[in-house]
Design an enzyme around this catalytic site. Structure first.
Site, PDB file in Angstrom:
ATOM      1  N   CYS A   2       0.857  -1.762  -0.530  1.00  0.00           N
ATOM      2  CA  CYS A   2      -0.330   0.087   0.003  1.00  0.00           C
ATOM      3  C   CYS A   2       1.002   1.166  -0.283  1.00  0.00           C
ATOM      4  O   CYS A   2       1.898   1.303   0.557  1.00  0.00           O
ATOM      5  CB  CYS A   2      -0.912  -0.051   1.406  1.00  0.00           C
ATOM      6  SG  CYS A   2      -1.891  -0.904   0.842  1.00  0.00           S
ATOM      7  N   ARG A  27       5.385  -0.289  -6.081  1.00  0.00           N
ATOM      8  CA  ARG A  27       5.002  -0.324  -5.058  1.00  0.00           C
ATOM      9  C   ARG A  27       4.131  -2.313  -4.965  1.00  0.00           C
ATOM     10  O   ARG A  27       3.855  -2.682  -3.681  1.00  0.00           O
ATOM     11  CB  ARG A  27       4.465   0.419  -3.562  1.00  0.00           C
ATOM     12  CG  ARG A  27       5.258   1.318  -3.215  1.00  0.00           C
ATOM     13  CD  ARG A  27       5.268   2.159  -2.619  1.00  0.00           C
ATOM     14  NE  ARG A  27       4.649   1.650  -1.126  1.00  0.00           N
ATOM     15  CZ  ARG A  27       6.271   1.211  -0.451  1.00  0.00           C
ATOM     16  NH1 ARG A  27       6.934   1.868  -0.365  1.00  0.00           N
ATOM     17  NH2 ARG A  27       6.091   0.817   0.509  1.00  0.00           N
ATOM     18  N   TRP A  75      -3.629  -2.782  -1.516  1.00  0.00           N
ATOM     19  CA  TRP A  75      -2.908  -3.846  -1.726  1.00  0.00           C
ATOM     20  C   TRP A  75      -3.412  -4.635  -0.990  1.00  0.00           C
ATOM     21  O   TRP A  75      -3.147  -4.880   0.569  1.00  0.00           O
ATOM     22  CB  TRP A  75      -1.062  -4.656  -1.478  1.00  0.00           C
ATOM     23  CG  TRP A  75      -0.330  -5.322  -2.193  1.00  0.00           C
ATOM     24  CD1 TRP A  75      -0.328  -6.175  -3.221  1.00  0.00           C
ATOM     25  CD2 TRP A  75      -0.263  -6.650  -1.716  1.00  0.00           C
ATOM     26  NE1 TRP A  75       0.451  -7.295  -3.806  1.00  0.00           N
ATOM     27  CE2 TRP A  75       0.566  -7.228  -2.068  1.00  0.00           C
ATOM     28  CE3 TRP A  75       0.022  -7.400  -0.200  1.00  0.00           C
ATOM     29  CZ2 TRP A  75       0.697  -8.964  -2.181  1.00  0.00           C
ATOM     30  CZ3 TRP A  75       0.195  -7.915   0.098  1.00  0.00           C
ATOM     31  CH2 TRP A  75       0.661  -9.209  -0.668  1.00  0.00           C
ATOM     32  N   ASN A 101      -1.823   2.343   6.065  1.00  0.00           N
ATOM     33  CA  ASN A 101      -0.573   0.933   5.573  1.00  0.00           C
ATOM     34  C   ASN A 101      -0.836   0.271   6.683  1.00  0.00           C
ATOM     35  O   ASN A 101      -0.856   1.004   7.972  1.00  0.00           O
ATOM     36  CB  ASN A 101      -0.127   1.360   4.742  1.00  0.00           C
ATOM     37  CG  ASN A 101       0.283   2.241   3.825  1.00  0.00           C
ATOM     38  OD1 ASN A 101      -0.833   2.640   2.560  1.00  0.00           O
ATOM     39  ND2 ASN A 101       1.689   3.100   2.729  1.00  0.00           N
ATOM     40  N   GLY A 102      -0.276  -0.958   6.892  1.00  0.00           N
ATOM     41  CA  GLY A 102      -0.681  -1.475   8.274  1.00  0.00           C
ATOM     42  C   GLY A 102      -1.634  -2.701   8.404  1.00  0.00           C
ATOM     43  O   GLY A 102      -2.402  -3.057   7.808  1.00  0.00           O
ATOM     44  N   GLU A 481      19.919 -16.591  -6.631  1.00  0.00           N
ATOM     45  CA  GLU A 481      19.066 -15.221  -7.088  1.00  0.00           C
ATOM     46  C   GLU A 481      18.822 -15.771  -8.442  1.00  0.00           C
ATOM     47  O   GLU A 481      17.552 -14.275  -9.088  1.00  0.00           O
ATOM     48  CB  GLU A 481      20.493 -14.419  -6.503  1.00  0.00           C
ATOM     49  CG  GLU A 481      19.631 -12.377  -7.651  1.00  0.00           C
ATOM     50  CD  GLU A 481      19.072 -12.482  -6.615  1.00  0.00           C
ATOM     51  OE1 GLU A 481      17.944 -12.841  -6.072  1.00  0.00           O
ATOM     52  OE2 GLU A 481      17.850 -11.203  -7.450  1.00  0.00           O
ATOM     53  N   LYS A 485      15.104 -14.380 -10.204  1.00  0.00           N
ATOM     54  CA  LYS A 485      14.398 -13.665 -11.568  1.00  0.00           C
ATOM     55  C   LYS A 485      14.036 -13.654 -11.914  1.00  0.00           C
ATOM     56  O   LYS A 485      12.807 -13.783 -12.095  1.00  0.00           O
ATOM     57  CB  LYS A 485      16.142 -12.801 -11.568  1.00  0.00           C
ATOM     58  CG  LYS A 485      17.015 -11.693 -10.992  1.00  0.00           C
ATOM     59  CD  LYS A 485      16.040 -10.763 -10.772  1.00  0.00           C
ATOM     60  CE  LYS A 485      15.178 -10.094  -9.460  1.00  0.00           C
ATOM     61  NZ  LYS A 485      16.298 -10.781  -7.998  1.00  0.00           N
ATOM     62  N   GLU A 488      10.289 -14.901 -10.337  1.00  0.00           N
ATOM     63  CA  GLU A 488       9.174 -13.984 -10.234  1.00  0.00           C
ATOM     64  C   GLU A 488       8.796 -13.144 -11.792  1.00  0.00           C
ATOM     65  O   GLU A 488       7.860 -12.572 -11.475  1.00  0.00           O
ATOM     66  CB  GLU A 488       9.599 -12.778  -9.388  1.00  0.00           C
ATOM     67  CG  GLU A 488      11.388 -11.682  -9.836  1.00  0.00           C
ATOM     68  CD  GLU A 488      11.711 -11.411  -8.607  1.00  0.00           C
ATOM     69  OE1 GLU A 488      11.072 -11.173  -7.062  1.00  0.00           O
ATOM     70  OE2 GLU A 488      12.357 -10.765  -8.100  1.00  0.00           O
ATOM     71  N   HIS A 504      20.794 -36.814  -5.594  1.00  0.00           N
ATOM     72  CA  HIS A 504      19.917 -36.961  -4.232  1.00  0.00           C
ATOM     73  C   HIS A 504      18.372 -36.888  -4.693  1.00  0.00           C
ATOM     74  O   HIS A 504      17.736 -37.014  -3.017  1.00  0.00           O
ATOM     75  CB  HIS A 504      19.875 -36.695  -2.970  1.00  0.00           C
ATOM     76  CG  HIS A 504      21.448 -36.759  -2.959  1.00  0.00           C
ATOM     77  ND1 HIS A 504      22.113 -37.577  -2.169  1.00  0.00           N
ATOM     78  CD2 HIS A 504      22.786 -36.149  -2.908  1.00  0.00           C
ATOM     79  CE1 HIS A 504      23.799 -37.662  -2.508  1.00  0.00           C
ATOM     80  NE2 HIS A 504      24.150 -36.546  -2.491  1.00  0.00           N
ATOM     81  N   LYS A 603       6.977  -4.341  -4.151  1.00  0.00           N
ATOM     82  CA  LYS A 603       8.117  -4.097  -3.805  1.00  0.00           C
ATOM     83  C   LYS A 603       8.000  -4.565  -1.945  1.00  0.00           C
ATOM     84  O   LYS A 603      10.041  -4.829  -2.483  1.00  0.00           O
ATOM     85  CB  LYS A 603       8.093  -2.955  -4.423  1.00  0.00           C
ATOM     86  CG  LYS A 603      10.041  -1.620  -3.992  1.00  0.00           C
ATOM     87  CD  LYS A 603      10.517  -2.561  -5.277  1.00  0.00           C
ATOM     88  CE  LYS A 603      12.247  -2.296  -5.210  1.00  0.00           C
ATOM     89  NZ  LYS A 603      13.024  -3.401  -5.829  1.00  0.00           N
TER      90      LYS A 603
END
Ligand code: F6R
Length: 608
Positions: A2, A27, A75, A101-102, A481, A485, A488, A504, A603
């Site tokens: 948010c 974001r 969000w 927000n939160g 990483e 990348k 996502e 294994h 974000k």
């Protein structure tokens, strides 16, 4: 996640708020709204979907008049992403509007209490309790009312409030969620992220937890949680708005990949003096460092992957046991921490909820803490005992690139610096390693220049439904990483495996045509890696081999090759990740994905 903006001045507020909200789009959000105070009457407009819908509905803000207001991008957490759950939320009589927000953790009991007092709830959000509490406590003194209201809230909030009785004013309050005030001339602002402010002012005040601010066009007053005035320092944002714009690139992600030579240089160069690494920010005595018997690194996502790189470097140079853990796990386990433990947290945003909680837990248990952070003034930066900024500048694409490489660069420097202070390395080794670190920016550029064929590789492999990245040691850390990348931003299933671990179990998934990206930059493990490449080739896999320039033996096994510049083995992760970022970018482009704003992602993950 948010985003919040607030404005008070002489101009029409709505276009300014919409502009601010657009800057927060990166974001991640699923609905947006504004509420404007026009001479004592509050008008609210909110819609699900993109900010453009809000712009259409308000004629780019021109349809609503009033010079004070609040805006929000949501969000969804509590309740579906629809028009009703979108923020702002209004009191039943239209006197108050708020954005938040939160997460309010005790919202269910507050909701019940308010319903018993006759309040009707329109939305499924936790936020709506706040606006009804304001109405419930209001006696004409808004500052007092907001203080009473927030004292009932458990959880986290960045709050923006307007009230019909105060046509020129906007109010802001925070607890465990970022909020920054923008100081203008004849106008003032607040926002959850400095990116929303910087095109209008570079003078900012970082609000602290428990503080409340009242903004009018000509004045900002700040109070602590019991209403005492607080004097705050005005800080100057160190970057320009161009840094948060695309600058001719098709996507922010590509721009940020290309910015890496400069970003890593900014992280490194000011900290090298007379051939030695100097972290002036580090307030740790030699006596304390000598007694450290364990180092923990904790972070989330890509920052965690940077931590994995850091583990290999720190362990090799310091000879101290290093543990790396996800912040979301670290905070709930029972880590053996005492005053001999050093805890390093890593975060680009400095606002990741799990990392903040892990940091607080480490401090509570008596450890000294170092935070490696990009965003200046963020919660993690303010909480840690020591802050090492990565100086990457604003990172707008949701998938981190320069955020990650600058974290790795700072970890490399920290490894050398601590090893030197602990006399674990000789002066010659220190000088050689420092020289190697200074070469990272040019190695990144070379890694870009060596691989103009990445778009071609993306065309060739973009239809694979599942991809594996394998490597050993530092190569394995880079695999983690590289794999994240790809998945996502392209939505292709992808896994990173320690190459020796593949047989294994997971090798059962290797079948004809499956793409395996094999990282083989660590020279001493090159032959071992070639054996692993043979194993997957024998099962029909297609292999992209990634290795140091000139190691031509890779051609005998790999279908395609990516070369990166030869680097000190300990430091290869930085240049090695560059072509993998580019590969992920071009595959996502081939597949028509929304590269800068991948679905379901935000974000900065400010909720648990
Ligand atoms: C992936 C990515 C995330 C973040 C993670 C932690 O590209 O960006 O995995 O690394 O959410 O975020 P920060 O570093 O802000 O704590």
């Amino acid at each position: 996640m948010c985003g919040i903006v607030g404005f008070t001045g002489r101009d029409n507020a709505a276009p300014i708020l919409l502009d601010g909200l657009k800057k927060l789009e990166y974001r991640g959000y699923d609905s947006a709204g504004v509420a404007i105070n026009g001479d004592g009457v509050i008008t609210m407009v909110k819609v699900s979907g993109k900010i453009n819908n809000l712009c259409e509905k308000t004629e780019n803000g021109a349809a609503i008049s009033g010079s004070a207001g609040i805006g929000h991008t949501r969000w969804a957490t509590h309740g579906a992403p629809n028009d009703i759950n979108a923020h702002p939320h209004m009191s039943m009589d239209g006197k108050f509007a708020i954005v938040h927000n939160g997460i309010i953790e005790n919202y269910a009991e507050l909701r019940l209490e308010l319903q018993e007092s006759g309040y009707e709830f329109l939305s499924e959000t936790d936020t709506e309790v706040i606006v009804h509490l304001l109405d419930h406590y209001y006696d004409g003194d808004l500052k007092e009312t907001i203080m009473k209201t927030v004292s009932r809230l458990e959880g986290s909030y960045a709050l923006g409030v307007i009230c019909a009785d105060f046509p020129d004013a906007v109010f802001a309050a925070r607890q465990n969620s970022p909020l920054i005030l923008g100081v203008g001339v004849g106008e003032n602002y607040f926002a959850s992220d400095v990116t929303a402010l910087v095109s209008r002012t570079k003078n900012v005040i970082y609000l602290d937890d428990g503080e409340l601010a009242e903004l009018s066009p000509s004045n900002i007053s700040i109070f602590d949680c019991i209403g005492r005035p607080v004097q705050k320092q005005i800080s100057r944002v160190a970057w320009d708005i161009e840094a948060a714009e695309k600058g001719g690139y098709e996507h922010f992600m590509l721009k940020e990949i290309m910015e890496q030579p400069r970003a890593v240089k900014a992280a490194i160069e000011p900290r090298v003096r007379s051939g030695k690494i100097a972290f002036d920010e580090l307030d740790l005595t030699d006596e304390y460092l000598t007694n450290v018997d364990r180092i923990y690194i904790t972070a989330c996502g890509s920052a965690f992957h940077a931590g994995q790189v850091g583990k290999y470097a720190l362990e090799a140079l310091l000879g101290v046991p290093i543990e790396v853990d996800f912040a979301s796990e670290f905070r709930y386990r029972d880590p053996i921490i005492n005053e001999r433990s050093l805890v390093i947290v890593i975060s680009q945003s400095g606002e990741t909820a799990d990392t903040i909680a892990a940091l607080n837990e480490a401090k509570r248990r008596g450890a000294k803490t170092i935070a490696i952070v990009n965003v200046v003034g963020s919660t993690i930066a303010k909480t840690a005992d020591n802050v090492l900024y990565t100086w990457a500048g604003p990172e707008i694409a949701v998938a981190t690139t320069k955020g990650y490489t600058t974290q790795v660069a700072v970890l490399y420097m920290l490894s050398v610096c601590l090893a030197s202070r602990l006399r674990r390395i000789s002066a010659e080794t220190e000088a050689r390693l420092t020289e190697e670190i200074l070469m990272l920016p040019s190695q990144i550029q070379r890694a870009i220049d060596l691989n103009p064929h990445i778009p071609y590789l993306a065309k060739r492999y973009h239809e694979n439904s599942s991809v594996f990245f394998i490597g050993r040691n530092m190569d394995y850390a880079a695999c983690l990483e590289g794999s994240l990348k790809l998945k996502e931003i392209s939505y292709i299933h992808s896994e990173a495996y320690a190459a020796g671990e593949l047989k294994h179990g997971t090798i059962a998934l290797i079948e004809p045509g499956r793409l395996v990206v094999c990282l083989a930059c660590c020279e001493r493990l090159f032959d071992k890696m070639m054996s692993n490449v043979k194993e997957v080739k024998a099962r029909g896999a297609k292999v992209i081999g990634v290795t140091a320039e000139g190691r031509k033996r890779i051609f005998s096994e790999a279908d395609d090759v990516i070369f990166v510049p030869t680097a000190e083995e300990l430091f290869c992760a930085v240049s090695e990740i560059i072509p993998l970022q580019l590969f992920a970018y071009h595959v996502a482009k081939e597949n028509g994905c929304d590269i800068d704003k991948p679905k379901n992602l935000a974000k900065s993950v400010t909720v648990e």
